[in-house]
Enzyme design. Sequence first.
Site, PDB file in Angstrom:
ATOM      1  CG  ASP A 463      -2.019   1.078   1.116  1.00  0.00           C
ATOM      2  OD1 ASP A 463      -2.301   1.538  -0.007  1.00  0.00           O
ATOM      3  OD2 ASP A 463      -2.567   1.468   2.166  1.00  0.00           O
ATOM      4  CG  PHE A 464       5.020   1.451   0.276  1.00  0.00           C
ATOM      5  CD1 PHE A 464       4.617   1.980   1.490  1.00  0.00           C
ATOM      6  CD2 PHE A 464       6.083   0.558   0.268  1.00  0.00           C
ATOM      7  CE1 PHE A 464       5.250   1.626   2.676  1.00  0.00           C
ATOM      8  CE2 PHE A 464       6.731   0.212   1.444  1.00  0.00           C
ATOM      9  CZ  PHE A 464       6.313   0.737   2.653  1.00  0.00           C
TER      10      PHE A 464
END
Length: 785
Positions: A463-464
């Site tokens: 979830d970067f």
Amino acid sequence: MRLWLYILAAALLGAGLFFVIGGIKLITLGGSWYFTIAGIALVLSAIQIFRAKSSGAALFALTFLGTVVWAVWEVGFEFWPLISRLFAMSIGLLMVMLTWPALRRLAGADAKSAPILGSAAVLALAIVATTVSAFSPKNVVAPTQTAEAAKPVDKSAPVADWSAWGANVAGTRFAALDEISPANVNKLEVAWTAHTGETPQSTGSGAEDQNTPIQIGDSLFLCTAYGTVISYDVDSGKEKWRYAAGGTVPAWQRCRGVAYYDGSTAQRVTEQPDGSTIDPSISPKRVFVPTVDARLIALDADTGKPAANFGDNGIVDLKIGMGEVKPGYYQQTSTPLVAANLVIVGGRVADNNETGEPPGVVRAFDAASGQLVWAWDPGNEAVTREPLSPEGYTRGTPNVWSAMSYDPKLGLVYLPTGNATPDFWAGERTALDDKYSSSLVAVNIATGRPVWHYQTVHHDLWDFDVPAQPVLYDIPNADGSTTPAVVAVSKTGMIYLLNRETGQPIADIVEKPVPQGNVEGERYSPTQPFSVGMPMIGNQTLAEKDMWGATPFDQLLCRISFKGMRHEGVFTPPGLDPALQFPGSLGGMNWGSVSIDPTTSYMYVNDMRLGLANYKIPRDDVKGGNGIEMGVVPQLGTPFGAMRQRFLSQLGIPCQAPPFGTLSAIDLKTHKLVWQVPVGTVEDTGPLGIKMGLPIPIGMPTLGPTLSTQSGLVFIAGTQDFYLRAFDSRTGQEVWKSRLPVGSQGGPMTYRSPKTGKQYIVITAGGARQSPERGDYVIAYALPN
């Protein structure tokens, strides 16, 4: 005295047993032996003190000296790590030393009160001095260079409105104003306060005020978390009009900002798709508001009435062409981008619920008519406008949930993308998902076709996202020329500096090998792009010695937790075993973006340092979970759900050593860190969520933007305590702060009144993210007349 000895012995025995039991667990995980050894010594000390033997006091003193040696060996002379290891032990030693003469008397020996109590007095003074020192900032990076004095504002030049969420379409969050300066900012006072009447109710995933108002002429415009748009007079705060757009969702109820369009001055880069013409006299000046139930609404900027010739009586339904949209699965939370004659929207897609969620398509509508002009579908490059399938645009594709930017000269719009859902499993992602995930994509303003893209994370499993508005800036060169740059900050704590015309790195980016996972059905990128040419902020690889706690007890528990997880740096792959991701999915840097002072080429970056502990859960073992905040997320349609938890101690404090949030200045010409300071105190938070009431500047996680001004000031309010602060932008010194009624996640903005010439600083305050104290404030500051 006997009673006191029993109490002291019981306390030491409890501490010792805690150390022994926890220490043995830590040893089995391959951790430090200190706690077991110290725990045994504390137990023996407790027994001897219970027996009224002075040897118990001597043993505690030796244990303390050993602790000092161990602490310095582990962390050197860093303040906060030493506090965690020594402060509680110092308090214990003081109690033991005050008891020591009595123990000697009970044994019939010389009490030696003078030397022992004298040493206790010295220790007490050291404890007091340490406590006082805790109220001054630590972990400060002093200025590494001397900046030129602030340049006076050209009074003959027209004053720019704060016309967009990031001040302008470049997103610089800078104002060429200097009435308020480092020399007089301490005289700022509240000029007016307004109330929206809508208090956001949440401490995280629900309704949050994260607004930055915009200013056009004598009007200030903002939106509430519940979708109400309000116009205020810039000098008095008097309400001019309001429009209740409404709309609710199960989670993530927020509106970060509105957008402004002036049809009389806007450049036209496209024509009406149907060839029609628009009556320019109908609401030529418009405010666009996005809603959480996926509508785009155009309001007359003067009256607040819907613009009659935009869409369906002022409204465009953004669910058209999107296929099935479950409540809360697709919504607008960030400001639309008004670029030339277009209003462009992406959308937030709910994370981690299931595969095949709504499309991540980005669409451009004519700002006058609301007609769809173009669409960029990351999953189908053949799409140029309407979807090519009855099911709608490609589902489950990378989305653009944050703010976008625009370069009128190059005709490019810059899109920061997230990743295809779900976040922590990517075995089913397509080649196009992987191509455009977690990237900066430059598209042609007239067609929506990608011109270039740069990926910051390959095959993102963390979830970067690229979470913030890309910021456009022309970097001055020694020969007098400039380099057109775009800055993208990342949840990884890295900063990507690219040529915005070509997408090529300006500061070095190196592909480095990263750890590989072993979950069946998943694939892993062998390398990741590390932005080594720019400072990295708060993304160090943690070790056991980096664990922290307000006391040695929660530090021990954090060590046990850390050693029970796999941690191999920023790109530690999630697996079936517990793993630590640092920074976590909140960042690093998040949606607040940065501000840039063009007079110095300094960029101001605020960050948060929160880890994420996670592991995959086989499908048959997944129980519950809704994907909204922490805990179990279902990831339906994949072989695994996932467990996610913030990496916090039992007291609710981050497990790694402070600071937990900083404000940094970076020179975009040299790519060097100029200064860095912790920002935020524990005054309005603390262990177990209990407010400490102490303004100790430990540096707290920041969520919200900064504002920089030509006078040499940087303003920020997005900390966990209830303050708006100003820093000297050249040195990082805090020069002013004002107590807010509640915390703020809003972005400070500024303008000069066209009527009075007075400069105002405005902030919204609806509550800090994890605070239960909420409000509905809009507060304007100015210098006294």
